[in-house]
Motif scaffolding. Sequence first.
Motif, mmCIF file in Angstrom:
data_model
loop_
_atom_site.group_PDB
_atom_site.id
_atom_site.type_symbol
_atom_site.label_atom_id
_atom_site.label_comp_id
_atom_site.label_asym_id
_atom_site.label_seq_id
_atom_site.Cartn_x
_atom_site.Cartn_y
_atom_site.Cartn_z
ATOM 1 N N ALA A 185 0.827 -1.209 0.000
ATOM 2 C CA ALA A 185 0.000 0.000 0.000
ATOM 3 C C ALA A 185 0.856 1.250 0.000
ATOM 4 C CB ALA A 185 -0.926 -0.002 1.215
ATOM 5 N N GLU A 186 0.406 2.242 -0.743
ATOM 6 C CA GLU A 186 1.031 3.559 -0.795
ATOM 7 C C GLU A 186 -0.050 4.611 -0.611
ATOM 8 O OE1 GLU A 186 4.572 3.303 -4.002
ATOM 9 O OE2 GLU A 186 2.580 2.892 -4.838
ATOM 10 N N ARG A 187 0.370 5.795 -0.201
ATOM 11 C CA ARG A 187 -0.575 6.906 -0.157
ATOM 12 C C ARG A 187 -0.398 7.757 -1.413
ATOM 13 N NH1 ARG A 187 1.570 11.923 0.811
ATOM 14 N NH2 ARG A 187 3.665 11.960 1.746
ATOM 15 N N LEU A 188 -1.467 8.397 -1.827
ATOM 16 C CA LEU A 188 -1.408 9.289 -2.976
ATOM 17 C C LEU A 188 -0.932 10.657 -2.515
ATOM 18 C CD1 LEU A 188 -2.004 9.990 -5.946
ATOM 19 C CD2 LEU A 188 -4.347 10.526 -5.237
ATOM 20 N N GLU A 189 0.188 11.114 -3.053
ATOM 21 C CA GLU A 189 0.699 12.437 -2.695
ATOM 22 C C GLU A 189 -0.325 13.515 -3.065
ATOM 23 O OE1 GLU A 189 4.517 13.282 -4.284
ATOM 24 O OE2 GLU A 189 5.544 11.806 -3.047
ATOM 25 N N GLY A 190 -0.638 14.367 -2.106
ATOM 26 C CA GLY A 190 -1.595 15.446 -2.355
ATOM 27 C C GLY A 190 -3.035 15.014 -2.279
ATOM 28 N N GLY A 191 -3.291 13.713 -2.165
ATOM 29 C CA GLY A 191 -4.649 13.212 -2.045
ATOM 30 C C GLY A 191 -5.522 13.543 -3.235
ATOM 31 N N VAL A 192 -6.838 13.484 -3.007
ATOM 32 C CA VAL A 192 -7.788 13.766 -4.081
ATOM 33 C C VAL A 192 -7.682 15.227 -4.521
ATOM 34 C CG1 VAL A 192 -10.222 13.753 -4.744
ATOM 35 C CG2 VAL A 192 -9.333 11.948 -3.253
ATOM 36 N N ALA A 193 -7.415 16.110 -3.574
ATOM 37 C CA ALA A 193 -7.273 17.526 -3.923
ATOM 38 C C ALA A 193 -6.105 17.735 -4.881
ATOM 39 C CB ALA A 193 -7.080 18.358 -2.659
ATOM 40 N N GLY A 194 -4.991 17.051 -4.632
ATOM 41 C CA GLY A 194 -3.845 17.170 -5.518
ATOM 42 C C GLY A 194 -4.116 16.592 -6.888
ATOM 43 N N TRP A 195 -4.844 15.472 -6.918
ATOM 44 C CA TRP A 195 -5.236 14.870 -8.197
ATOM 45 C C TRP A 195 -6.071 15.856 -9.005
ATOM 46 C CZ3 TRP A 195 -4.567 9.948 -10.493
ATOM 47 C CH2 TRP A 195 -5.431 9.651 -11.548
ATOM 48 N N ALA A 196 -7.060 16.474 -8.355
ATOM 49 C CA ALA A 196 -7.924 17.429 -9.058
ATOM 50 C C ALA A 196 -7.129 18.647 -9.507
ATOM 51 C CB ALA A 196 -9.079 17.848 -8.144
ATOM 52 N N ALA A 197 -6.220 19.124 -8.666
ATOM 53 C CA ALA A 197 -5.427 20.298 -9.033
ATOM 54 C C ALA A 197 -4.543 20.038 -10.233
ATOM 55 C CB ALA A 197 -4.577 20.729 -7.834
ATOM 56 N N ALA A 198 -4.160 18.777 -10.435
ATOM 57 C CA ALA A 198 -3.346 18.416 -11.597
ATOM 58 C C ALA A 198 -4.174 18.311 -12.874
ATOM 59 C CB ALA A 198 -2.625 17.092 -11.332
ATOM 60 N N GLY A 199 -5.483 18.515 -12.768
ATOM 61 C CA GLY A 199 -6.350 18.455 -13.942
ATOM 62 C C GLY A 199 -6.633 17.055 -14.430
ATOM 63 N N LEU A 200 -6.479 16.062 -13.544
ATOM 64 C CA LEU A 200 -6.703 14.679 -13.939
ATOM 65 C C LEU A 200 -8.178 14.309 -13.795
ATOM 66 C CD1 LEU A 200 -3.488 13.278 -12.252
ATOM 67 C CD2 LEU A 200 -3.936 13.405 -14.713
ATOM 68 N N PRO A 201 -8.643 13.301 -14.540
ATOM 69 C CA PRO A 201 -10.084 13.003 -14.591
ATOM 70 C C PRO A 201 -10.641 12.524 -13.253
ATOM 71 C CG PRO A 201 -8.934 12.008 -16.454
ATOM 72 C CD PRO A 201 -7.884 12.487 -15.504
ATOM 73 N N LEU A 202 -11.894 12.903 -12.997
ATOM 74 C CA LEU A 202 -12.631 12.464 -11.825
ATOM 75 C C LEU A 202 -14.009 11.998 -12.262
ATOM 76 C CD1 LEU A 202 -11.548 15.364 -9.489
ATOM 77 C CD2 LEU A 202 -11.228 12.949 -8.920
ATOM 78 N N VAL A 203 -14.487 10.919 -11.678
ATOM 79 C CA VAL A 203 -15.771 10.317 -12.043
ATOM 80 C C VAL A 203 -16.848 10.821 -11.087
ATOM 81 C CG1 VAL A 203 -17.044 8.159 -12.272
ATOM 82 C CG2 VAL A 203 -14.620 8.250 -12.921
ATOM 83 N N PRO A 204 -17.918 11.448 -11.602
ATOM 84 C CA PRO A 204 -18.989 11.921 -10.718
ATOM 85 C C PRO A 204 -19.715 10.746 -10.057
ATOM 86 C CG PRO A 204 -19.134 12.904 -12.922
ATOM 87 C CD PRO A 204 -18.165 11.776 -13.014
ATOM 88 N N GLU A 205 -19.765 10.760 -8.735
ATOM 89 C CA GLU A 205 -20.452 9.697 -8.004
ATOM 90 C C GLU A 205 -21.914 9.579 -8.426
ATOM 91 O OE1 GLU A 205 -21.286 6.864 -4.773
ATOM 92 O OE2 GLU A 205 -19.513 7.428 -5.941
ATOM 93 N N ALA A 206 -22.540 10.703 -8.747
ATOM 94 C CA ALA A 206 -23.959 10.698 -9.110
ATOM 95 C C ALA A 206 -24.235 9.909 -10.384
ATOM 96 C CB ALA A 206 -24.462 12.134 -9.264
ATOM 97 N N LYS A 207 -23.229 9.707 -11.211
ATOM 98 C CA LYS A 207 -23.411 8.970 -12.458
ATOM 99 C C LYS A 207 -23.336 7.458 -12.259
ATOM 100 C CE LYS A 207 -23.586 12.468 -15.426
ATOM 101 N NZ LYS A 207 -24.739 12.687 -16.335
ATOM 102 N N LEU A 208 -22.866 7.018 -11.094
ATOM 103 C CA LEU A 208 -22.634 5.590 -10.885
ATOM 104 C C LEU A 208 -23.878 4.907 -10.329
ATOM 105 C CD1 LEU A 208 -19.060 5.636 -9.324
ATOM 106 C CD2 LEU A 208 -19.733 5.539 -11.727
ATOM 107 N N PRO A 209 -24.117 3.657 -10.718
ATOM 108 C CA PRO A 209 -25.246 2.911 -10.144
ATOM 109 C C PRO A 209 -25.035 2.650 -8.657
ATOM 110 C CG PRO A 209 -24.369 1.821 -12.115
ATOM 111 C CD PRO A 209 -23.385 2.879 -11.715
ATOM 112 N N ARG A 210 -26.139 2.378 -7.971
ATOM 113 C CA ARG A 210 -26.044 1.979 -6.572
ATOM 114 C C ARG A 210 -25.318 0.637 -6.488
ATOM 115 N NH1 ARG A 210 -31.628 1.966 -3.622
ATOM 116 N NH2 ARG A 210 -31.961 0.205 -5.042
ATOM 117 N N ARG A 211 -24.484 0.486 -5.474
ATOM 118 C CA ARG A 211 -23.694 -0.736 -5.327
ATOM 119 C C ARG A 211 -24.487 -1.792 -4.559
ATOM 120 N NH1 ARG A 211 -18.123 0.330 -6.473
ATOM 121 N NH2 ARG A 211 -17.796 2.554 -6.848
#
Length: 283
Positions: free
Chosen positions: A88-114
């Motif tokens: 296991a590794e941690r993501l540097e910068g977390g989700v905020a860092g991922w978003a700041a880098a302009g990388l794709p994010l999947v809207p939770e509202a578009k996903l079916p219920r699990r």
Amino acid sequence: MPAPHSITAEKLARLIGQPTAPRIVDMRTDAEFARDPRLIPGARRRRFAEPAHWAPEFGGQAVVVASGDGGDIADGVAAWLRQERVPAERLEGGVAGWAAAGLPLVPEAKLPRRDSNGRTVWVTRQRPKVDRIACPWLIRRFVDPAAVFLFVPPAEVAAVAARFDATPFDVEGDGIAWSHRGDRCTFDVMVEELGLTGFPALEQLAVIVRGADTGHPEIVPEAAGLLAVSLGLSRMFADDIEQLDAGMLVYDALYRWCRDATDEVHNWSSHQPRGARPAGDGR
């Protein structure tokens, strides 16, 4: 250079979409998630206080832990997973860092219920050819690695969807979100609606799938090849799940070609040892 037991957003983005990609766990609190209800492609939310409960399901598969900002929660959960023998590794910068880098994010509202096991469940027509293999590949590689796919007779799709709380795709009917739109196939629609257009290779692959699936193989040369392979697979396998398993490898290869190899050519001289001459070359 990344800190020990950490991974940069850019490196993780290169791994996503491959069959060996790490599983991604989103450790954000409910309040953090409410501020930005989108997921790194393939991620699933988990409660940071309960790693002992869900660590065994990974079975030694690599994991990347993403907190809101990449801080101590991610370090703690990654450490707990490692003591459970989960790489296991941690993501540097977390989700905020991922978003700041302009990388794709999947809207939770578009996903079916699990379902009760945390999986999305999808249903479509049996005997798949192109779109009904391409879309499951996209979902498993970029949305939900554990997704379940049910292939049933066309007349039974609606009933099965209702009984098993499954999401129909690549079928006609009122209220079907995941199907063809105009000249675009279902794969096109999913790439766009799920926020995955930030992966250029997926956009290129979508054109190939569209050409093969909509009867326009002239769109790009590769579309005719994909159609031929897809029809061949449909005749090799009587079982739709076995066909899907085989088709996953086809799309893995196409994705890597779109991402890394479109400029590469194959000829005899390019595979000669250094200093050797092609046969028939008198120079």
